[in-house]
Structure formats: structure tokens, C-alpha cells
Design a protein around this motif. Structure first.
Motif, mmCIF file in Angstrom:
data_model
loop_
_atom_site.group_PDB
_atom_site.id
_atom_site.type_symbol
_atom_site.label_atom_id
_atom_site.label_comp_id
_atom_site.label_asym_id
_atom_site.label_seq_id
_atom_site.Cartn_x
_atom_site.Cartn_y
_atom_site.Cartn_z
ATOM 1 N N LYS A 36 48.826 32.648 49.505
ATOM 2 C CA LYS A 36 47.367 32.785 49.469
ATOM 3 C C LYS A 36 46.938 34.207 49.102
ATOM 4 C CE LYS A 36 43.037 31.864 49.989
ATOM 5 N NZ LYS A 36 42.612 33.231 49.609
ATOM 6 N N ARG A 79 46.258 34.018 45.435
ATOM 7 C CA ARG A 79 45.686 32.774 44.912
ATOM 8 C C ARG A 79 44.418 32.412 45.673
ATOM 9 N NH1 ARG A 79 50.994 32.882 44.979
ATOM 10 N NH2 ARG A 79 52.286 31.861 43.383
ATOM 11 N N LEU A 112 45.878 27.328 45.147
ATOM 12 C CA LEU A 112 46.962 26.978 46.061
ATOM 13 C C LEU A 112 47.062 25.463 46.224
ATOM 14 C CD1 LEU A 112 49.162 28.123 47.872
ATOM 15 C CD2 LEU A 112 47.480 28.349 49.703
#
Length: 237
Positions: A21, A24, A29
Motif C-alpha cells: 500500500k 499504491r 492494490l
């Protein structure tokens, strides 16, 4: 799977998702994992743990390619081409995920000691030592005041500059299996000194691993110095 094993697996999955994460969005994700963005939000923020089957799927998806991409996304270069990997070596949870993949890349037997160089190699060394349930030893460029005996490795560069690494003699014992690790391998000079320390201590080197190999020189140099497996998570030109 007992309760402790299940919880450990679930927490590993959360660590994986939190690592991914960082670079992203939740939608990205979700596309990558196939899981709903709302569920991912709850996992990453600690509101709920993923179920056993979902946790197993997440952990299994993290291999060399995934971590290599993540590693490359965290690396920065200055105008002169020097590598800034502070986004990696200061992230212990990420390095904890690297350790089992590194073990698979090298396919080494369990070491007794993980040997690295201060300072940037220490966090990777700690992750590798934890994974293998081994001790961590790190050489420094200066002597500890209260230590009486050291293993010393010295090298003179083409420029005429000489540098030395010191390891307290008690840190290694003859016959121990040693895994040499470092965050970066470029020319191979640091790895050469660490291998020299391991040789002087009459240990058995089981492998040499680096997070990042810049070019081929360092990897080839290490391979010339040991018959043990030598590898890196990712290679940069």
C-alpha cells in the motif's frame, strides 16, 4: 493449523498489504490482489484481520518479482548516480518480508551467524538473522573501546585510500556457518572484507546476499572468493 499459527499468518498478510500500500492506491492494490478495496482498507488500517484462506493467498503472492518491483520503486538516485536506499533499509517490516524470499533465492542451509557491515547492513542482517533463528554480527570501521581482541580485514583502494573493518573476535567461532549480507553490492569491496573476516575466523560461508546489485562487478568478485551461493534481490545498471 493452531490458533497461534493462524494469527501469525494473518499478521504476515497484513504486513504484506501494508508494504504494498505504501506505493499504491487502494484501487491499484485491489486490481493487483483481486480483493475488494474496502476490505483492503480495513486490513491495512487494522480494523479486522483477513481470514485464513485469504491470508494464505496474500502471503503466497509475495515472491522475488513482487519484492523486486517494490524495492525498485523505493530506490532514488542523486544527480551523480549514487543510490539512496534509505526508503528500504529504514523499513524493518519490508526487510522482514525480504528475508524468506532471500533464503529461497540463495537456497542456503541455515547459518549460525549472519555477518554484515555497519551501518546500513544491520537492518537487513537483523531480518535475516530473525528468519534463520541465527545470531547477528556486524563489523565496524572503528574499534570498540572495551573489546580487547578483534578480527581485522584491511583493503587499499586504487586511489591509495585504505580502510579497515573490525569485528570483535568473540562474535565468530571456528566451524560456524556464516551468511554474509549487505544492503548494496557494487564493486564487492565490502563483501571481500567480510569474507576475509569469516575466513580468518575459520568459519564456513554458506552464502552471500545483497538487496541491490549495481552492475555485475561486485557479484562476480564475490563469486571468485567463495564457492557458496551469491545473489541479490534485484539488479540495477
Amino acid at each position: 493449523m493452531n490458533r497461534v499459527e493462524k494469527t501469525t499468518l494473518q499478521l504476515q498478510a497484513v504486513a504484506v498489504l501494508r508494504m504494498l500500500k505504501e506505493t499504491r492506491t487502494y484501487d491499484e492494490l485491489a486490481d493487483e490482489t483481486g480483493l475488494p478495496a474496502g476490505d483492503l482498507n480495513r486490513y491495512v488500517n487494522g480494523h479486522v484481520l483477513p481470514g485464513e484462506a485469504r491470508a494464505r493467498e496474500v502471503v503466497a503472492s509475495v515472491g522475488r518479482e513482487t519484492l523486486s518491483r517494490e524495492l525498485e520503486a523505493r530506490i532514488r538516485y542523486d544527480p551523480e548516480g549514487y543510490v539512496d536506499n534509505s526508503g528500504v533499509v529504514f523499513d524493518q517490516p519490508f526487510l522482514d518480508l525480504v528475508a524468506p524470499v532471500a533464503a529461497e533465492v540463495l537456497d542456503v542451509e541455515r547459518p549460525d551467524v549472519v555477518l554484515t557491515a555497519a551501518t546500513d547492513g544491520i537492518t537487513l542482517g537483523a531480518a535475516m538473522a530473525s528468519h534463520f533463528d541465527a545470531r547477528l554480527a556486524y563489523a565496524k570501521k572503528s574499534k570498540e573501546t572495551a573489546v580487547e581482541e578483534f578480527v581485522e580485514a584491511r583493503q587499499r583502494l586504487d586511489s591509495g585510500i585504505e580502510f579497515t573493518y573490525y569485528l570483535p573476535a568473540r562474535a565468530l567461532s571456528a566451524g560456524q556457518r556464516v551468511l554474509v549480507v549487505d544492503d548494496l553490492i557494487r564493486s564487492g569491496e565490502t563483501q571481500e572484507l567480510l569474507l576475509d573476516i569469516a575466513r580468518q575466523a575459520e568459519t564456513e560461508v554458506v552464502g552471500v546476499f545483497a538487496l541491490i546489485a549495481v552492475g555485475d562487478e561486485g557479484i562476480e568478485s564475490a563469486r571468485d572468493l567463495t564457492d557458496a551461493p551469491v545473489g541479490a534481490l534485484t539488479k540495477m545498471e
